[in-house]
Design a protein around this motif. Sequence first.
Motif, PDB file in Angstrom:
ATOM      1  N   LYS A 217     121.326  57.964  83.817  1.00  0.00           N
ATOM      2  CA  LYS A 217     121.018  57.710  82.406  1.00  0.00           C
ATOM      3  C   LYS A 217     120.854  58.992  81.596  1.00  0.00           C
ATOM      4  O   LYS A 217     120.769  58.946  80.366  1.00  0.00           O
ATOM      5  N   LYS A 218     120.787  60.149  82.277  1.00  0.00           N
ATOM      6  CA  LYS A 218     120.595  61.421  81.580  1.00  0.00           C
ATOM      7  C   LYS A 218     121.910  62.048  81.134  1.00  0.00           C
ATOM      8  O   LYS A 218     121.907  63.051  80.417  1.00  0.00           O
ATOM      9  N   VAL A 219     123.026  61.462  81.555  1.00  0.00           N
ATOM     10  CA  VAL A 219     124.332  61.990  81.145  1.00  0.00           C
ATOM     11  C   VAL A 219     124.558  61.672  79.673  1.00  0.00           C
ATOM     12  O   VAL A 219     124.454  60.517  79.239  1.00  0.00           O
ATOM     13  N   GLN A 220     124.852  62.690  78.893  1.00  0.00           N
ATOM     14  CA  GLN A 220     125.135  62.509  77.465  1.00  0.00           C
ATOM     15  C   GLN A 220     126.598  62.098  77.300  1.00  0.00           C
ATOM     16  O   GLN A 220     127.504  62.826  77.685  1.00  0.00           O
ATOM     17  N   THR A 221     126.820  60.921  76.745  1.00  0.00           N
ATOM     18  CA  THR A 221     128.183  60.396  76.619  1.00  0.00           C
ATOM     19  C   THR A 221     128.619  60.347  75.164  1.00  0.00           C
ATOM     20  O   THR A 221     127.808  60.444  74.243  1.00  0.00           O
ATOM     21  N   SER A 222     129.921  60.163  74.987  1.00  0.00           N
ATOM     22  CA  SER A 222     130.490  59.948  73.653  1.00  0.00           C
ATOM     23  C   SER A 222     131.682  59.010  73.807  1.00  0.00           C
ATOM     24  O   SER A 222     132.188  58.796  74.916  1.00  0.00           O
ATOM     25  N   ASP A 223     132.131  58.468  72.698  1.00  0.00           N
ATOM     26  CA  ASP A 223     133.269  57.541  72.739  1.00  0.00           C
ATOM     27  C   ASP A 223     134.573  58.242  73.070  1.00  0.00           C
ATOM     28  O   ASP A 223     135.573  57.586  73.368  1.00  0.00           O
ATOM     29  N   GLN A 224     134.584  59.565  73.010  1.00  0.00           N
ATOM     30  CA  GLN A 224     135.800  60.321  73.326  1.00  0.00           C
ATOM     31  C   GLN A 224     135.809  60.827  74.772  1.00  0.00           C
ATOM     32  O   GLN A 224     136.837  61.298  75.265  1.00  0.00           O
ATOM     33  N   MET A 225     134.684  60.742  75.458  1.00  0.00           N
ATOM     34  CA  MET A 225     134.581  61.292  76.812  1.00  0.00           C
ATOM     35  C   MET A 225     135.424  60.483  77.789  1.00  0.00           C
ATOM     36  O   MET A 225     135.443  59.248  77.740  1.00  0.00           O
ATOM     37  N   ASN A 226     136.141  61.178  78.694  1.00  0.00           N
ATOM     38  CA  ASN A 226     136.873  60.470  79.739  1.00  0.00           C
ATOM     39  C   ASN A 226     136.083  60.509  81.049  1.00  0.00           C
ATOM     40  O   ASN A 226     135.018  61.141  81.136  1.00  0.00           O
ATOM     41  N   LEU A 227     136.593  59.829  82.059  1.00  0.00           N
ATOM     42  CA  LEU A 227     135.872  59.707  83.317  1.00  0.00           C
ATOM     43  C   LEU A 227     135.653  61.061  83.975  1.00  0.00           C
ATOM     44  O   LEU A 227     134.563  61.339  84.505  1.00  0.00           O
ATOM     45  N   GLU A 228     136.654  61.902  83.960  1.00  0.00           N
ATOM     46  CA  GLU A 228     136.520  63.223  84.571  1.00  0.00           C
ATOM     47  C   GLU A 228     135.396  64.024  83.911  1.00  0.00           C
ATOM     48  O   GLU A 228     134.599  64.685  84.593  1.00  0.00           O
ATOM     49  N   GLN A 229     135.308  63.941  82.594  1.00  0.00           N
ATOM     50  CA  GLN A 229     134.257  64.652  81.876  1.00  0.00           C
ATOM     51  C   GLN A 229     132.876  64.063  82.183  1.00  0.00           C
ATOM     52  O   GLN A 229     131.899  64.795  82.352  1.00  0.00           O
ATOM     53  N   LEU A 231     131.939  62.492  84.942  1.00  0.00           N
ATOM     54  CA  LEU A 231     131.549  62.890  86.290  1.00  0.00           C
ATOM     55  C   LEU A 231     131.145  64.355  86.339  1.00  0.00           C
ATOM     56  O   LEU A 231     130.214  64.739  87.067  1.00  0.00           O
ATOM     57  N   GLY A 232     131.838  65.193  85.571  1.00  0.00           N
ATOM     58  CA  GLY A 232     131.488  66.604  85.512  1.00  0.00           C
ATOM     59  C   GLY A 232     130.092  66.835  84.960  1.00  0.00           C
ATOM     60  O   GLY A 232     129.321  67.659  85.478  1.00  0.00           O
ATOM     61  N   GLU A 233     129.739  66.088  83.914  1.00  0.00           N
ATOM     62  CA  GLU A 233     128.399  66.202  83.330  1.00  0.00           C
ATOM     63  C   GLU A 233     127.339  65.668  84.288  1.00  0.00           C
ATOM     64  O   GLU A 233     126.247  66.233  84.408  1.00  0.00           O
ATOM     65  N   TRP A 234     127.673  64.581  84.970  1.00  0.00           N
ATOM     66  CA  TRP A 234     126.734  63.994  85.942  1.00  0.00           C
ATOM     67  C   TRP A 234     126.482  64.990  87.076  1.00  0.00           C
ATOM     68  O   TRP A 234     125.346  65.223  87.468  1.00  0.00           O
ATOM     69  N   LYS A 235     127.543  65.575  87.582  1.00  0.00           N
ATOM     70  CA  LYS A 235     127.412  66.537  88.677  1.00  0.00           C
ATOM     71  C   LYS A 235     126.587  67.750  88.254  1.00  0.00           C
ATOM     72  O   LYS A 235     125.855  68.329  89.057  1.00  0.00           O
ATOM     73  N   ARG A 236     126.706  68.123  86.998  1.00  0.00           N
ATOM     74  CA  ARG A 236     126.002  69.305  86.508  1.00  0.00           C
ATOM     75  C   ARG A 236     124.483  69.147  86.566  1.00  0.00           C
ATOM     76  O   ARG A 236     123.750  70.141  86.719  1.00  0.00           O
ATOM     77  N   ILE A 237     123.979  67.901  86.461  1.00  0.00           N
ATOM     78  CA  ILE A 237     122.525  67.696  86.373  1.00  0.00           C
ATOM     79  C   ILE A 237     121.887  67.187  87.660  1.00  0.00           C
ATOM     80  O   ILE A 237     120.661  67.070  87.727  1.00  0.00           O
ATOM     81  N   ILE A 238     122.691  66.875  88.683  1.00  0.00           N
ATOM     82  CA  ILE A 238     122.103  66.412  89.941  1.00  0.00           C
ATOM     83  C   ILE A 238     121.637  67.614  90.762  1.00  0.00           C
ATOM     84  O   ILE A 238     122.073  68.739  90.537  1.00  0.00           O
ATOM     85  N   PRO A 239     120.739  67.412  91.735  1.00  0.00           N
ATOM     86  CA  PRO A 239     120.302  68.520  92.598  1.00  0.00           C
ATOM     87  C   PRO A 239     121.472  69.150  93.345  1.00  0.00           C
ATOM     88  O   PRO A 239     122.433  68.460  93.720  1.00  0.00           O
ATOM     89  N   LEU A 249     132.840  61.646  96.149  1.00  0.00           N
ATOM     90  CA  LEU A 249     132.908  60.516  95.223  1.00  0.00           C
ATOM     91  C   LEU A 249     133.820  60.834  94.041  1.00  0.00           C
ATOM     92  O   LEU A 249     134.664  60.020  93.660  1.00  0.00           O
ATOM     93  N   GLU A 250     133.664  62.014  93.497  1.00  0.00           N
ATOM     94  CA  GLU A 250     134.484  62.445  92.358  1.00  0.00           C
ATOM     95  C   GLU A 250     135.961  62.424  92.717  1.00  0.00           C
ATOM     96  O   GLU A 250     136.806  61.932  91.949  1.00  0.00           O
ATOM     97  N   LYS A 251     136.287  62.935  93.880  1.00  0.00           N
ATOM     98  CA  LYS A 251     137.683  62.968  94.310  1.00  0.00           C
ATOM     99  C   LYS A 251     138.254  61.565  94.455  1.00  0.00           C
ATOM    100  O   LYS A 251     139.408  61.299  94.106  1.00  0.00           O
ATOM    101  N   LYS A 252     137.418  60.653  94.949  1.00  0.00           N
ATOM    102  CA  LYS A 252     137.862  59.272  95.120  1.00  0.00           C
ATOM    103  C   LYS A 252     138.214  58.625  93.782  1.00  0.00           C
ATOM    104  O   LYS A 252     139.144  57.833  93.678  1.00  0.00           O
TER     105      LYS A 252
END
Length: 258
Positions: A217-229, A231-239, A249-252
């Motif tokens: 829920k902490k990932v900041q999204t927008s209507d223009q964001m694609n899946l790759e972006q 996942l990149g933002e999600w990965k940036r904030i995880i431990p 998971l990302e590769k899959k």
Amino acid sequence: MTQTTEFERFILEHSNWGNAIPENIAQILFSVIGEFENVLGIERLNSKKVLVLNSKLNPENLDVPIFYKRPDKDFNLIFLATEDNFWAQYIYQFSHEYCHHTINGDFNENSDRFGWLEESLCELSSLFIIRRMSKTWRIKPPYPNWSDYSSKLADYANEMISNKLKINYSFYKWLQTNIDNLYADRYLRKFNFLIAINILDIFENKPDLWRIIAYYKKVQTSDQMNLEQFLGEWKRIIPNDLTETFNILEKKLINTSC
């Protein structure tokens, strides 16, 4: 007057469960939450309680399992669309809705671009939890005479998997073909389930990966964001210790080699 029983993490409303005994339903809910605790860690569970009711009591007349976030209350709501002693249905439905409770995010029906991914993760949690419980209950069931039921839990999950949507090409290509439909509608249930099936092995092999949902829920999204972006933002904030497994998971989800 309705009767409820309050426990540490949930409140159970007693009526409309057919011939099921409320204490037995409570044991089911304990078991599901225990599995979430095992993979997430107690500190990552939502500290807010859930009030669990039968869907017949839903004031919106929705006879389906559903989660409602209630910022105005000290509990959230979970409605389950089952009754009697169909324990596998209780487990499957409650696991899905408790996953939503754990993520605890807000969404707007008009701007919910990655809601399909949350739905897929919650569908995944149903499969993951019921398969884990089929093993747990063989050794340590809520009651000794429930140990034989463990095989029925496994059968329930296997039957669900065998009835999945069939595709004639790679999962990655299927996802790319259907991504716009997913962006538009989080509730494409057959699609959500197919995604869950295709990432189940990653979470079963690396159950620590479940910790990532605490950051969803902490990932900041927008209507223009694609899946790759996303996942990149999600990965940036995880431990950092989850990054290597997250890469699988990302590769899959976005790599053509899968």
